[in-house]
Design a protein around this motif. Structure first.
Motif, mmCIF file in Angstrom:
data_model
loop_
_atom_site.group_PDB
_atom_site.id
_atom_site.type_symbol
_atom_site.label_atom_id
_atom_site.label_comp_id
_atom_site.label_asym_id
_atom_site.label_seq_id
_atom_site.Cartn_x
_atom_site.Cartn_y
_atom_site.Cartn_z
ATOM 1 N N VAL A 61 0.835 -1.197 0.000
ATOM 2 C CA VAL A 61 0.000 0.000 0.000
ATOM 3 C C VAL A 61 0.869 1.245 0.000
ATOM 4 N N GLY A 62 0.449 2.244 -0.780
ATOM 5 C CA GLY A 62 1.184 3.502 -0.847
ATOM 6 C C GLY A 62 0.813 4.272 -2.094
ATOM 7 N N PRO A 63 1.491 5.375 -2.332
ATOM 8 C CA PRO A 63 1.165 6.215 -3.494
ATOM 9 C C PRO A 63 1.334 5.470 -4.810
ATOM 10 N N CYS A 64 0.541 5.860 -5.791
ATOM 11 C CA CYS A 64 0.720 5.319 -7.137
ATOM 12 C C CYS A 64 2.166 5.501 -7.568
ATOM 13 N N SER A 65 2.712 6.696 -7.328
ATOM 14 C CA SER A 65 4.127 6.968 -7.598
ATOM 15 C C SER A 65 4.583 8.063 -6.647
ATOM 16 N N VAL A 66 5.864 8.064 -6.359
ATOM 17 C CA VAL A 66 6.439 9.082 -5.476
ATOM 18 C C VAL A 66 6.902 10.263 -6.319
ATOM 19 N N HIS A 67 6.370 11.443 -6.026
ATOM 20 C CA HIS A 67 6.876 12.655 -6.690
ATOM 21 C C HIS A 67 7.421 13.650 -5.676
ATOM 22 N N ASP A 68 7.009 13.513 -4.416
ATOM 23 C CA ASP A 68 7.424 14.412 -3.342
ATOM 24 C C ASP A 68 7.951 13.557 -2.190
ATOM 25 N N PRO A 69 9.273 13.405 -2.059
ATOM 26 C CA PRO A 69 9.821 12.540 -1.012
ATOM 27 C C PRO A 69 9.379 12.924 0.395
ATOM 28 N N ALA A 70 9.211 14.215 0.658
ATOM 29 C CA ALA A 70 8.794 14.635 2.001
ATOM 30 C C ALA A 70 7.400 14.124 2.324
ATOM 31 N N ALA A 71 6.477 14.236 1.363
ATOM 32 C CA ALA A 71 5.119 13.740 1.578
ATOM 33 C C ALA A 71 5.118 12.222 1.701
ATOM 34 N N ALA A 72 5.947 11.550 0.913
ATOM 35 C CA ALA A 72 6.032 10.091 0.985
ATOM 36 C C ALA A 72 6.540 9.642 2.343
ATOM 37 N N LEU A 73 7.515 10.355 2.905
ATOM 38 C CA LEU A 73 8.041 9.988 4.213
ATOM 39 C C LEU A 73 7.018 10.270 5.311
ATOM 40 N N GLU A 74 6.269 11.353 5.181
ATOM 41 C CA GLU A 74 5.183 11.629 6.124
ATOM 42 C C GLU A 74 4.174 10.481 6.103
ATOM 43 N N TYR A 75 3.843 10.024 4.905
ATOM 44 C CA TYR A 75 2.935 8.885 4.751
ATOM 45 C C TYR A 75 3.541 7.632 5.391
ATOM 46 N N ALA A 76 4.836 7.424 5.202
ATOM 47 C CA ALA A 76 5.504 6.235 5.737
ATOM 48 C C ALA A 76 5.364 6.150 7.252
ATOM 49 N N HIS A 77 5.493 7.271 7.937
ATOM 50 C CA HIS A 77 5.391 7.251 9.400
ATOM 51 C C HIS A 77 3.966 6.898 9.847
ATOM 52 N N LEU A 78 2.969 7.397 9.128
ATOM 53 C CA LEU A 78 1.590 7.017 9.437
ATOM 54 C C LEU A 78 1.380 5.523 9.183
ATOM 55 N N LEU A 79 1.911 5.048 8.053
ATOM 56 C CA LEU A 79 1.720 3.645 7.698
ATOM 57 C C LEU A 79 2.457 2.717 8.655
ATOM 58 N N ALA A 80 3.620 3.136 9.137
ATOM 59 C CA ALA A 80 4.374 2.310 10.083
ATOM 60 C C ALA A 80 3.573 2.088 11.361
ATOM 61 N N ALA A 81 2.878 3.130 11.817
ATOM 62 C CA ALA A 81 2.046 2.978 13.015
ATOM 63 C C ALA A 81 0.892 2.015 12.752
ATOM 64 N N ALA A 82 0.282 2.121 11.561
ATOM 65 C CA ALA A 82 -0.806 1.213 11.212
ATOM 66 C C ALA A 82 -0.296 -0.222 11.095
ATOM 67 N N ALA A 83 0.916 -0.384 10.556
ATOM 68 C CA ALA A 83 1.500 -1.718 10.421
ATOM 69 C C ALA A 83 1.689 -2.375 11.783
#
Length: 361
Positions: A61-83
């Motif tokens: 699960v995650g973005p269709c594609s990464v275009h903004d690394p900062a936003a992707a990393l913000e998403y990663a921290h949310l997803l890590a908690a869900a994981a």
């Protein structure tokens, strides 16, 4: 270069820019012992789910594609908690895609064009991509990537726990050979026209050794001899205007795998053809899959979701600022709905366990 070669070679090459070597990029951005252990643990866990040794559900699960690394990393921290919340039921791998196959033209992804402006600074793109992969690993998540260019894996594949070969390239001999040498499990998507048999052929081809030209870590041209990849598996993504996530389609795909002498396991992509490229339909796909899991379907070992911080998509427009955390390629679920979908999948895994236990009594 001789005069004759100069007259016949590279007639349509505008310019040639030196490419950094994989070894140099690895030296600049090393995978330390802790992150190496995380990658290896992630690969083992994915293989365990594929082989049925782990009864959790793989969720990429995650973005269709990464275009903004900062936003992707913000998403990663949310997803890590869900994981962590769903760790007993779901094996969550973050989708971190840097290369975009195109039917005609369009933005080709962060590695090819990190400036989002057509400047094609591939050296910067590779550094940005590898740096982000290391940060996602530090956040505690295994990483999933689609492999498109056959040279790119030498730069980033050591950080990847799960890989994909897309619908447009699954018939390519180059990508089947590449998959046979990659060190992680690889999902093979059915073709855009809906052909599942093509992906089954790809799984068979990638399972055996191959010999083909490539590059080594120093960037030197080399002949690569592979051992074959027994962890390749099928991904159903719909096609030809029709979905293939329903119970009948799943049963037919499992029959094809059985007939080919392959393990009967598959992943459902809730996006793309299965959702009609409408992100709002992904939860409907998940609900159907959850029902199959609850009925005891063991052949479905995973689900793929396209998800980002903000729902929907946006066009690249140089005249305005982009919405933070919203896709510039395929439309994605927003984060709030993603959490609901993950919860539904976790419940479905519990339902499957109960159904299988009841069947054994």
């Amino acid at each position: 270069m001789s005069t004759s070669i100069g007259r016949v070679a590279d007639q349509r090459i505008d310019r040639v820019v030196p490419l950094t070597t994989p070894a140099l990029l690895h030296h600049e951005l090393p995978l330390d012992d802790q992150l190496t252990a995380r990658v290896l643990d992630g690969r083992r866990a994915v293989a365990g789910v594929l082989d049925g040794q782990d009864d959790r559900l793989l969720v990429v699960v995650g973005p269709c594609s990464v275009h903004d690394p900062a936003a992707a990393l913000e998403y990663a921290h949310l997803l890590a908690a869900a994981a962590q919340r769903h760790a007993d039921d779901l094996l969550i791998v973050m989708r971190v895609y840097f290369e975009k196959p195109r039917s005609t033209v369009g933005w080709k992804g962060l590695i090819n064009d990190p400036g989002l402006d057509g400047s094609g600074d591939v050296n910067s793109g590779l550094r940005i991509a590898r740096s982000l992969l290391l940060e996602v690993l530090r956040a505690g998540l295994p990483v999933g990537c689609e492999f498109l260019d056959p040279i790119t894996p030498q730069y980033i594949a050591d950080a990847v726990a799960w890989g994909a070969i897309g619908a447009r390239t699954v018939e390519s001999q180059v990508h089947r050979q590449l998959s046979s040498g990659l060190s992680m499990p690889i999902g093979m998507k059915n073709r855009p026209d809906g052909s599942v048999a093509t992906a089954v052929d790809a799984i068979r081809a990638a399972a055996v050794p191959h010999v083909f030209p490539g590059i080594d870590m120093s960037g030197t041209p080399a002949i690569l001899h592979t051992r074959g990849n027994a962890d390749c598996h099928l991904v159903l993504r719909g096609g030809a205007g029709e979905p293939n996530y329903d119970a009948e389609s799943v049963a037919a795909a499992l029959d094809l795998l059985r007939a080919a002498g392959l393990p009967q396991r598959l992943v459902i992509d809730a996006s793309h053809g299965n959702s009609g490229k409408d992100h709002r339909r992904q939860p409907l796909v998940v609900e159907d899959v959850a029902g199959q899991l609850g009925a005891g379907q063991r052949g479905i070992v995973g689900v793929m979701l396209e998800s980002f911080l903000v729902a929907g998509r946006q066009d690249l427009d140089p005249t305005r600022e982009l919405v933070h955390g919203q896709s510039i390629t395929d439309a994605c679920l927003g984060w709030d709905q993603t959490t609901q979908v993950l919860g539904r999948l976790a419940t479905a895994v519990g339902d499957r366990r109960a159904a299988l236990a009841a069947a054994q009594r």
